[in-house]
Write a protein that holds these residues in place. Sequence first.
Motif, short mmCIF file in Angstrom:
data_model
loop_
_atom_site.label_atom_id
_atom_site.label_comp_id
_atom_site.label_asym_id
_atom_site.label_seq_id
_atom_site.Cartn_x
_atom_site.Cartn_y
_atom_site.Cartn_z
N THR A 64 39.65 34.28 38.93
CA THR A 64 39.84 35.55 39.64
C THR A 64 38.88 36.63 39.17
O THR A 64 38.70 37.64 39.86
N MET A 65 38.24 36.43 38.01
CA MET A 65 37.37 37.46 37.46
C MET A 65 36.03 37.55 38.20
O MET A 65 35.27 38.48 37.95
N ARG A 203 34.39 40.92 36.86
CA ARG A 203 35.24 42.12 36.76
C ARG A 203 36.53 41.85 37.51
O ARG A 203 36.59 40.96 38.37
N ALA A 204 37.54 42.59 37.19
CA ALA A 204 38.84 42.43 37.84
C ALA A 204 38.96 43.40 39.01
O ALA A 204 38.98 44.61 38.81
N THR A 205 39.00 42.87 40.21
CA THR A 205 39.19 43.68 41.40
C THR A 205 40.68 43.89 41.66
O THR A 205 41.54 43.27 41.02
N ALA A 208 42.14 40.65 42.55
CA ALA A 208 42.37 39.78 41.40
C ALA A 208 43.66 40.15 40.69
O ALA A 208 44.48 39.27 40.36
N ARG A 209 43.87 41.44 40.46
CA ARG A 209 45.10 41.86 39.78
C ARG A 209 46.33 41.56 40.62
O ARG A 209 47.38 41.18 40.09
N VAL A 212 46.98 37.75 40.30
CA VAL A 212 47.54 37.42 38.99
C VAL A 212 49.00 37.86 38.90
O VAL A 212 49.86 37.12 38.40
N THR A 244 39.20 39.57 29.07
CA THR A 244 39.79 39.55 30.42
C THR A 244 41.17 40.19 30.47
O THR A 244 41.67 40.46 31.56
N PRO A 247 41.40 44.13 31.88
CA PRO A 247 41.06 44.23 33.30
C PRO A 247 42.09 43.58 34.22
O PRO A 247 42.38 44.10 35.31
N LEU A 248 42.65 42.42 33.80
CA LEU A 248 43.63 41.73 34.63
C LEU A 248 45.07 42.18 34.34
O LEU A 248 46.01 41.67 34.95
#
Length: 292
Positions: A64-65, A203-205, A208-209, A212, A244, A247-248
Amino acid sequence: MASLRTRLGHELFTRVAGPDGPRQRDRIHGTPGPRLFDNDSEIVRVHGDASMFIGGIRAILLQTMHPAAMQAVADHSGFRGDMWGRLARTSTFLAVTTFGTVEHAEQAIGAVRRIHDRVSGTMPDGTPYVASDPHLLAWVHAAEVDSFLLAHQTYGARPLDAAGCDAYVEQAAVVARKLGVIDPPTTVVELREVLEGFRPELRATDEARSAVRFLVLHPDLPLAARPAYGVLMAAGIAMMPRWTRRPLRLPWLPVSERTVVKVLGTLATGTIRWAMASGIEDVKELRAATPA
């Protein structure tokens, strides 16, 4: 006790392999013909171990990153509405390419490549993406191989030595090339270099968050099975790189991860291994009776 093991093993197998799992298992292991990999190869050892449950979770979280990879999943995959169906398709692909005949493996690889050719879209900033992009495929492959190997070395029944780890990476590269990855890593050192080379892109968009959070909090499992899933998820998170976590929005509890989570993860994989032992014996008998 035997009936409990049978029920638990059946539940796990159905969730991971899908309702068509038994037929696929018989087809994969029972069809005569040459295989891509020998029965005693490192990739067969890694992909046939219960540690793959944790490795798979870690792979999904790590993938997801990459913003483009995550956007493709968000635009085209039903991870919210059909999380277990997506997992079943992925696990079937891994099983076919690892344990199946060369013919079946090539068919599965061809099907995935055709799907990748149809998966395209646009990033929020207007940049186009396509799932068949060799660079994007290289990230997905590296994240998976790193996760599966790390989980096996941490929770596997028979961890590999240094030469075995390199052999696993080299064998995984066989399928990666067929999927369209250009010059995939063939040693652990090369794998680490590839992963490090992707760092500036990661990067965590928000997508992505969101993904998760959904995977952690909404597993769509019976209540009785959720504690075990929580342990596997915690073990997968514990193996995520430290950079990670923030960011996540994943927790980082180093002391607990080295003690409590490690112990529970070991117990969980041991329980899965025990629960699915009868199915593994069936597969061994099937393969022993199948001519090459």
